[in-house]
Design a protein around this motif. Structure first.
Motif, short mmCIF file in Angstrom:
data_model
loop_
_atom_site.label_atom_id
_atom_site.label_comp_id
_atom_site.label_asym_id
_atom_site.label_seq_id
_atom_site.Cartn_x
_atom_site.Cartn_y
_atom_site.Cartn_z
N SER A 96 52.41 61.44 6.30
CA SER A 96 52.50 59.99 6.50
C SER A 96 51.23 59.51 7.19
CB SER A 96 53.70 59.65 7.37
OG SER A 96 54.89 60.04 6.74
N ALA A 97 50.91 58.24 6.97
CA ALA A 97 49.75 57.64 7.62
C ALA A 97 49.99 57.48 9.12
CB ALA A 97 49.45 56.28 6.99
N THR A 98 48.90 57.44 9.88
CA THR A 98 49.01 57.28 11.34
C THR A 98 49.65 55.95 11.72
OG1 THR A 98 46.74 56.46 11.42
CG2 THR A 98 47.08 58.80 11.86
N LYS A 99 49.64 54.97 10.82
CA LYS A 99 50.28 53.68 11.10
C LYS A 99 51.76 53.85 11.41
CE LYS A 99 47.24 50.89 8.23
NZ LYS A 99 47.14 50.03 7.06
N LEU A 100 52.36 54.91 10.86
CA LEU A 100 53.77 55.17 11.14
C LEU A 100 54.00 55.37 12.63
CD1 LEU A 100 56.68 55.87 10.07
CD2 LEU A 100 55.92 58.23 10.23
N ASP A 102 52.13 54.21 15.07
CA ASP A 102 51.94 52.90 15.72
C ASP A 102 53.21 52.07 15.65
OD1 ASP A 102 49.33 53.79 15.91
OD2 ASP A 102 48.57 52.50 14.31
N LYS A 103 53.78 51.97 14.46
CA LYS A 103 54.99 51.16 14.26
C LYS A 103 56.16 51.70 15.09
CE LYS A 103 53.92 49.55 9.61
NZ LYS A 103 54.30 49.58 8.21
#
Length: 149
Positions: A96-100, A102-103
């Motif tokens: 998964s992207a690192t944005k996960l 963050d969210k």
């Protein structure tokens, strides 16, 4: 908040016992702290994001090859290194992207009464389900197959 590896109490990688032992230890510490700090209104939250696409996988792949090539584990080393290298690529489907992260962190911080554990990301929930469903031997065989062993 403890940002864990991802479903750490039931997830591990071949040749990663040392790494996962430290993760299990920190997770146990977080669980114990949650109970100990509850009377003071302190929430201890464990976030388990699953496999996240970072440079860690490529570094781990390089290190495992440097330290174990030519050993009795050569076949396993090659499979683990190949899988780790692939998972660090920008287009990797198994991460998964690192944005996960963050969210998830924003969600936890904004929640008045956060849950004690947040899971998500590639592999986190499916791996827990498979480990619950399968016997240890069948699950082990599945992991070995995933690493081309």
């Amino acid at each position: 908040m403890h940002l864990g590896h991802g479903a750490t109490e039931r997830h591990w990688l071949p040749l990663g016992g040392w790494y996962h032992a430290s993760k299990y230890g920190v997770e146990a510490l977080s669980d114990a702290l949650r109970i100990a700090t509850a009377p003071f209104g302190i929430n201890i939250v464990v976030a388990e994001p699953g496999s996240i696409r970072t440079e860690w996988s490529a570094i781990a792949a390089r290190d495992v090859k440097e330290n174990a090539t030519g050993s009795a584990y050569s076949t396993l080393v090659n499979g683990v290194a190949k899988t780790l290298t692939a998972s660090s690529q920008p287009d990797a489907r198994t991460t998964s992207a690192t944005k996960l992260i963050d969210k998830t962190i924003v969600k936890i911080v904004r929640t008045r009464r956060p849950r004690s554990r947040y899971r998500g990301g590639f592999g986190s929930i499916p791996m827990l389900f498979l480990h619950w469903l399968l016997t240890d031997r069948v699950f082990d065989a599945l992991i070995l197959r995933a690493f081309a062993v």
